[in-house]
Design an enzyme around this catalytic site. Structure first.
Site, PDB file in Angstrom:
ATOM      1  CG  HIS A  17      -2.238  -0.385   1.600  1.00 41.71           C
ATOM      2  ND1 HIS A  17      -2.241  -1.935   2.765  1.00 41.71           N
ATOM      3  CD2 HIS A  17      -2.857  -1.179   0.796  1.00 41.71           C
ATOM      4  CE1 HIS A  17      -3.362  -2.545   2.231  1.00 41.71           C
ATOM      5  NE2 HIS A  17      -3.725  -2.755   1.297  1.00 41.71           N
ATOM      6  CE  LYS A  41     -20.074  -9.900   5.223  1.00 45.00           C
ATOM      7  NZ  LYS A  41     -19.449 -10.212   3.585  1.00 45.00           N
ATOM      8  NE  ARG A  90      -2.262  -7.984  -3.983  1.00 49.16           N
ATOM      9  CZ  ARG A  90      -3.672  -8.214  -3.220  1.00 49.16           C
ATOM     10  NH1 ARG A  90      -2.904  -8.509  -1.868  1.00 49.16           N
ATOM     11  NH2 ARG A  90      -4.432  -8.123  -3.675  1.00 49.16           N
ATOM     12  CB  SER A 128      -4.674  -6.293   4.911  1.00 51.03           C
ATOM     13  OG  SER A 128      -3.883  -5.212   4.181  1.00 51.03           O
TER      14      SER A 128
END
Ligand code: PNS
Length: 159
Positions: A17, A41, A90, A128
């Site tokens: 990022h 979520k 990516r 992540s």
């Protein structure tokens, strides 16, 4: 003034990022990193914490600001007077979802352009989700996230 919005969950920010942010900061006058309030979520970090981590890692980039956003991305982009959205690509596997999202956003507001940027090749395997899994299992995430994120991960997973 050319303004671009870089939206995402950033739960947490990775070096991939950060690489995209630095590239965007060289191309645009102003980069707004928009941390999605309702992206994931069950996020590991609250939107405020994710925002603080992005701010800490980008403090040297003078034309980058970080904010929390909620609601439709196109509405947010318009409200910022931005011309475009940046998304990182990516690998081919990212393409289908990103293509769908870009075209849907264009359908919602044809003035909002989506620009795809590729992070440095050494970050193509980074996500992540994987970073959180490695950190949870006691692995070393030093090469994958900025220092402040590494510290925050260690602290959060000990709590
Ligand atoms: O980092 P992520 O989770 O891939 O980011 C996805 C995000 C937050 C950019 C996307 O879910 C989004 O734009 N959410 C805002 C709500 C919205 O506008 N949805 C319609 C997208 S076509």
């Amino acid at each position: 003034m050319r303004t671009v919005v870089y939206p995402g969950s950033f739960d947490p920010l990775t070096n991939g990022h950060l690489d995209v942010i630095a590239r965007a900061a060289r191309l645009f006058d102003r980069v707004i990193v928009a941390v999605a309030q309702n992206g994931e979520k069950q996020p590991l970090f609250t939107p405020e914490e994710r925002c603080t981590l992005v701010r800490g890692a980008t403090r040297r980039l003078r034309n980058v600001e970080t904010r929390i956003f909620d609601g439709l991305l196109v509405d947010y982009v318009r409200g910022c007077d931005a011309q475009a959205v940046i998304r990182g690509l990516r690998a081919v596997s990212d393409f289908e979802f990103e293509f769908q999202m870009a075209l849907m956003n264009r359908k919602l507001d044809e003035r909002v352009e989506t620009i795809f940027m590729m992070p440095k090749d050494t970050y193509t395997f980074l996500s992540s989700r994987l970073v959180k899994e490695i950190a949870r299992l006691g692995g070393d995430v030093r090469d994958f996230v900025p220092g402040n994120v590494r510290v925050a991960l260690r602290k959060r997973l000990k709590e």
